[in-house]
Motif scaffolding. Structure first.
Motif, PDB file in Angstrom:
ATOM      1  N   THR A 161     115.801 -82.439 -14.513  1.00 54.52           N
ATOM      2  CA  THR A 161     117.245 -82.255 -14.327  1.00 54.52           C
ATOM      3  C   THR A 161     117.784 -83.005 -13.112  1.00 54.52           C
ATOM      4  O   THR A 161     119.003 -83.064 -12.921  1.00 54.52           O
ATOM      5  N   LEU A 162     116.899 -83.579 -12.316  1.00 49.92           N
ATOM      6  CA  LEU A 162     117.354 -84.421 -11.215  1.00 49.92           C
ATOM      7  C   LEU A 162     117.832 -85.777 -11.718  1.00 49.92           C
ATOM      8  O   LEU A 162     118.540 -86.492 -11.007  1.00 49.92           O
ATOM      9  N   ALA A 227     108.233 -68.356 -10.968  1.00 50.63           N
ATOM     10  CA  ALA A 227     107.937 -68.306  -9.536  1.00 50.63           C
ATOM     11  C   ALA A 227     109.197 -68.045  -8.725  1.00 50.63           C
ATOM     12  O   ALA A 227     109.127 -67.543  -7.592  1.00 50.63           O
ATOM     13  N   GLY A 228     110.353 -68.407  -9.279  1.00 51.54           N
ATOM     14  CA  GLY A 228     111.615 -68.071  -8.631  1.00 51.54           C
ATOM     15  C   GLY A 228     112.015 -68.992  -7.498  1.00 51.54           C
ATOM     16  O   GLY A 228     112.780 -68.576  -6.604  1.00 51.54           O
ATOM     17  N   ALA A 229     111.565 -70.232  -7.514  1.00 50.52           N
ATOM     18  CA  ALA A 229     111.954 -71.171  -6.449  1.00 50.52           C
ATOM     19  C   ALA A 229     113.456 -71.439  -6.494  1.00 50.52           C
ATOM     20  O   ALA A 229     114.025 -71.639  -7.572  1.00 50.52           O
ATOM     21  N   SER A 250     110.410 -78.501  -7.715  1.00 49.81           N
ATOM     22  CA  SER A 250     111.330 -79.374  -6.990  1.00 49.81           C
ATOM     23  C   SER A 250     112.670 -79.473  -7.709  1.00 49.81           C
ATOM     24  O   SER A 250     113.736 -79.421  -7.077  1.00 49.81           O
ATOM     25  N   ALA A 251     112.608 -79.614  -9.031  1.00 49.82           N
ATOM     26  CA  ALA A 251     113.847 -79.684  -9.805  1.00 49.82           C
ATOM     27  C   ALA A 251     114.601 -78.360  -9.747  1.00 49.82           C
ATOM     28  O   ALA A 251     115.840 -78.337  -9.646  1.00 49.82           O
ATOM     29  N   GLU A 252     113.868 -77.242  -9.822  1.00 47.21           N
ATOM     30  CA  GLU A 252     114.509 -75.925  -9.716  1.00 47.21           C
ATOM     31  C   GLU A 252     115.254 -75.797  -8.386  1.00 47.21           C
ATOM     32  O   GLU A 252     116.302 -75.152  -8.304  1.00 47.21           O
ATOM     33  N   MET A 253     114.725 -76.424  -7.346  1.00 50.27           N
ATOM     34  CA  MET A 253     115.301 -76.322  -6.008  1.00 50.27           C
ATOM     35  C   MET A 253     116.353 -77.392  -5.759  1.00 50.27           C
ATOM     36  O   MET A 253     116.911 -77.462  -4.657  1.00 50.27           O
ATOM     37  N   ILE A 259     108.765 -78.584  -0.490  1.00 50.61           N
ATOM     38  CA  ILE A 259     107.573 -78.168  -1.230  1.00 50.61           C
ATOM     39  C   ILE A 259     106.390 -78.926  -0.649  1.00 50.61           C
ATOM     40  O   ILE A 259     106.408 -80.164  -0.560  1.00 50.61           O
ATOM     41  N   PHE A 260     105.377 -78.186  -0.274  1.00 49.42           N
ATOM     42  CA  PHE A 260     104.145 -78.779   0.231  1.00 49.42           C
ATOM     43  C   PHE A 260     103.100 -78.707  -0.881  1.00 49.42           C
ATOM     44  O   PHE A 260     102.759 -77.615  -1.345  1.00 49.42           O
ATOM     45  N   ALA A 261     102.630 -79.860  -1.307  1.00 48.57           N
ATOM     46  CA  ALA A 261     101.650 -79.931  -2.391  1.00 48.57           C
ATOM     47  C   ALA A 261     100.265 -80.151  -1.801  1.00 48.57           C
ATOM     48  O   ALA A 261     100.008 -81.159  -1.130  1.00 48.57           O
ATOM     49  N   HIS A 262      99.370 -79.196  -2.063  1.00 53.10           N
ATOM     50  CA  HIS A 262      98.009 -79.254  -1.514  1.00 53.10           C
ATOM     51  C   HIS A 262      97.001 -79.015  -2.621  1.00 53.10           C
ATOM     52  O   HIS A 262      97.265 -78.273  -3.582  1.00 53.10           O
ATOM     53  N   ASP A 263      95.849 -79.634  -2.502  1.00 50.06           N
ATOM     54  CA  ASP A 263      94.728 -79.321  -3.376  1.00 50.06           C
ATOM     55  C   ASP A 263      93.446 -79.583  -2.607  1.00 50.06           C
ATOM     56  O   ASP A 263      93.334 -80.583  -1.885  1.00 50.06           O
ATOM     57  N   ALA A 264      92.496 -78.680  -2.759  1.00 50.11           N
ATOM     58  CA  ALA A 264      91.227 -78.817  -2.045  1.00 50.11           C
ATOM     59  C   ALA A 264      90.472 -80.068  -2.468  1.00 50.11           C
ATOM     60  O   ALA A 264      89.697 -80.624  -1.678  1.00 50.11           O
ATOM     61  N   GLU A 265      90.690 -80.520  -3.701  1.00 47.21           N
ATOM     62  CA  GLU A 265      90.078 -81.751  -4.188  1.00 47.21           C
ATOM     63  C   GLU A 265      91.139 -82.857  -4.137  1.00 47.21           C
ATOM     64  O   GLU A 265      92.017 -82.934  -4.998  1.00 47.21           O
TER      65      GLU A 265
END
Length: 432
Positions: A161-162, A227-229, A250-253, A259-265
């Protein structure tokens, strides 16, 4: 290639999968590389037979009286392609590339057996050891839910929607069979394929290249929305992977907040960079190093934990995983989920939300995991999930299953999506 050659190739791939215990995508890719004469239509048809055979491994094998690659290949055509034993033999007759015709023994087995008369676990097309898990998750509906997980999946898209709206994207996809999704507000669905068909290559569409939409199962879109962002929030996607839910949030917001995007891998994050550039999401920060997470402690309005799981809810798309899964792997995933939840909670601010998501249908990874977490951390309490569902998806009261833990479950038979679970837990203290 005629049907006989395609069936023979599918049986060859199935034999390779069974012999080398490898993912179906790898086996199909290697077959294609070593048989370059096969056109795109042939490869698609062969893939369809292989995937159908794996989805229906138990019922196809039961129909033919054994679960060999040959039996489940033939069985897939009988169960999914509208073939009869006679029409199949007629189609293979005279084709020098075809496997041997159905024998008298096989013809008798097919004639004597009706799929509806098969044992419950066979009709559900699930491993025997998973029966108690399905009974626990679905009660009396467990056979229907297992069977639904053995069907061909649709191709679902999420409108960005952006950049665009659903009407505009649908106009661009005219002729592909695309239509509005049933539940997700920005979802688009292209129905499951039939026979030797194949879905359109939507990623080749100019609209995709311009960032107007992403490929994302409707269930994934739904749990992200739950999640209700909202605009201006601080959100941590703790297990971001390739970033599908990150982009949706991100689009919801509306590209506001952070938004911080993290992944252990770290390798799993690799696709997110191109996706961000294409979709013009500007409020996403990639946080790949654990040390970079420290300043976020107790500051996040929402921490999303899309936890690693067995993926049992995605068996329509990854049917080979169904037969490779073991109790040991399930136990390993449960241990990982517990560790991740315990670590992620530290980033939730007082009054904030910890949103736990899996693409599993097993209570052991869902409600039981939430109950165990709450026993360890009494400052987290489930929100009113019925109220949450009705506020986000009014008009669809029967499309979600609420568990005794308060979480929400989606499944192919119930909601027409992949299997998903979501539970939102609010941390005690002041805040929203």
């Amino acid at each position: 290639m005629r049907l006989g050659g395609r069936l023979a190739a599918a049986i060859e791939v199935l034999e390779d999968i069974g012999r080398r215990h490898r993912p179906v995508a790898d086996a199909l890719r290697d077959w294609g590389l070593s048989h370059r004469f096969a056109g795109g239509g042939d490869r698609a048809a062969i893939g369809n037979i292989v995937y159908d055979a794996l989805r229906h491994k138990r019922s196809a094998g039961w129909l033919l009286g054994e679960d060999t690659p040959r039996a489940i290949g033939f069985g897939a055509l009988l169960l999914e392609w509208g073939q009869t034993a006679q029409s199949l033999n007629d189609a293979l007759e005279g084709d020098k590339f075809a496997p041997p015709l159905l024998s008298d023994t096989e013809l008798k087995a097919v004639a004597d057996r009706r799929p509806g008369d098969a044992p419950d676990a066979v009709r559900a097309d699930i491993p025997e050891w998973c029966v108690p898990l399905f009974e626990q998750a679905f009660g009396e509906a467990w056979v229907a839910e297992g069977s639904a997980l053995a069907t061909r999946p649709p191709l679902d898209l999420r409108v960005n929607t952006l950049q665009a709206n659903r009407a505009r994207v649908l106009a661009e996809l005219d002729g592909t069979g695309a239509a509005p999704a049933s539940i997700a507000a920005q979802g688009i669905r292209i129905p499951p394929i039939d026979g030797d068909g194949r879905h359109p290559n939507v990623q080749a569409e100019p609209a995709f290249q311009k960032g107007w939409f992403e490929v994302q199962d409707e269930g994934s879109q739904i749990v992200a929305a739950l999640a209700g962002a909202e605009a201006g929030m601080q959100v941590l996607d703790y297990c971001a992977g390739a970033g599908g839910k990150t982009l949706a949030l991100s689009a919801e917001m509306g590209n506001t907040g952070q938004i911080f995007a993290h992944d252990a891998e770290k390798a799993r994050l690799a696709p997110i960079f191109d996706r961000i550039r294409r979709s013009e999401n500007r409020n996403i920060q990639i946080v790949s190093k654990p040390a970079e997470l420290a300043p976020l402690s107790s500051h996040m309005d929402i921490v999303l934990v899309d936890a690693p799981c067995t993926g049992s809810g995605t068996w329509r798309r990854r049917p080979d995983a169904k037969w490779r899964l073991t109790q040991k792997q399930l136990d390993q995933r449960r241990g990982e989920q517990s560790e991740i939840l315990d670590a992620a909670r530290a980033f939730v601010k007082p009054g904030g939300l910890l949103v736990y998501i899996t693409c599993s249908v097993f209570d052991a990874e869902n409600g039981e995991q939430v109950a165990a977490f709450r026993a360890r951390h009494g400052d987290f309490t489930p929100v009113d999930h019925r109220k949450l569902w009705d506020s986000r998806f009014p008009g669809h009261p029967a499309a979600a299953r609420l568990g005794s833990d308060g979480g929400i479950s989606l499944s192919p038979a119930l909601s027409g999506t992949d299997g998903f679970y979501v539970c939102a837990l609010r941390r005690a203290g002041s805040g929203r």
